[in-house]
Design a protein around this motif. Structure first.
Motif, PDB file in Angstrom:
ATOM      1  N   ALA A  72      -3.831   0.156   4.833  1.00  0.00           N
ATOM      2  CA  ALA A  72      -4.052   1.440   5.506  1.00  0.00           C
ATOM      3  C   ALA A  72      -3.030   1.648   6.622  1.00  0.00           C
ATOM      4  O   ALA A  72      -2.565   2.775   6.837  1.00  0.00           O
ATOM      5  N   TYR A  73      -2.666   0.587   7.330  1.00  0.00           N
ATOM      6  CA  TYR A  73      -1.635   0.697   8.362  1.00  0.00           C
ATOM      7  C   TYR A  73      -0.315   1.138   7.739  1.00  0.00           C
ATOM      8  O   TYR A  73       0.411   1.952   8.305  1.00  0.00           O
ATOM      9  N   LEU A  98       0.062   2.873   4.993  1.00  0.00           N
ATOM     10  CA  LEU A  98      -0.108   4.256   4.558  1.00  0.00           C
ATOM     11  C   LEU A  98       0.124   5.243   5.699  1.00  0.00           C
ATOM     12  O   LEU A  98       0.759   6.286   5.520  1.00  0.00           O
ATOM     13  N   PHE A  99      -0.363   4.894   6.900  1.00  0.00           N
ATOM     14  CA  PHE A  99      -0.236   5.783   8.053  1.00  0.00           C
ATOM     15  C   PHE A  99       0.953   5.450   8.963  1.00  0.00           C
ATOM     16  O   PHE A  99       1.142   6.077   9.998  1.00  0.00           O
TER      17      PHE A  99
END
Length: 64
Positions: free
Chosen positions: A50-51, A53-54
């Motif tokens: 997720a890190y 991805l963002f």
């Protein structure tokens, strides 16, 4: 995989993951506590999808 989970973040993920799994094993919170495997794994591998991805990272910048 490039490391994107820093030391404090890593400790919190491992501790939280182990706590959730422990509570699930004792029956205190139910089977959803086994989702603690996710923060445990991201803490152990020091990588959070997720890190990525963002575009976020809690690792300090390497100053070599």
């Amino acid at each position: 995989m490039k490391t994107n989970v820093g030391n404090i973040d890593r400790a919190l993920r491992i501790g939280g993951g182990l706590a959730l799994i422990g509570l699930a094993l004792t029956g205190a919170i139910g089977v959803w506590g086994y989702l603690g495997v996710v923060p445990l794994a991201t803490g152990l591998f020091r990588f959070c999808p997720a890190y990525t991805l963002f575009g976020f990272s809690s690792c300090p910048i390497d100053k070599r």
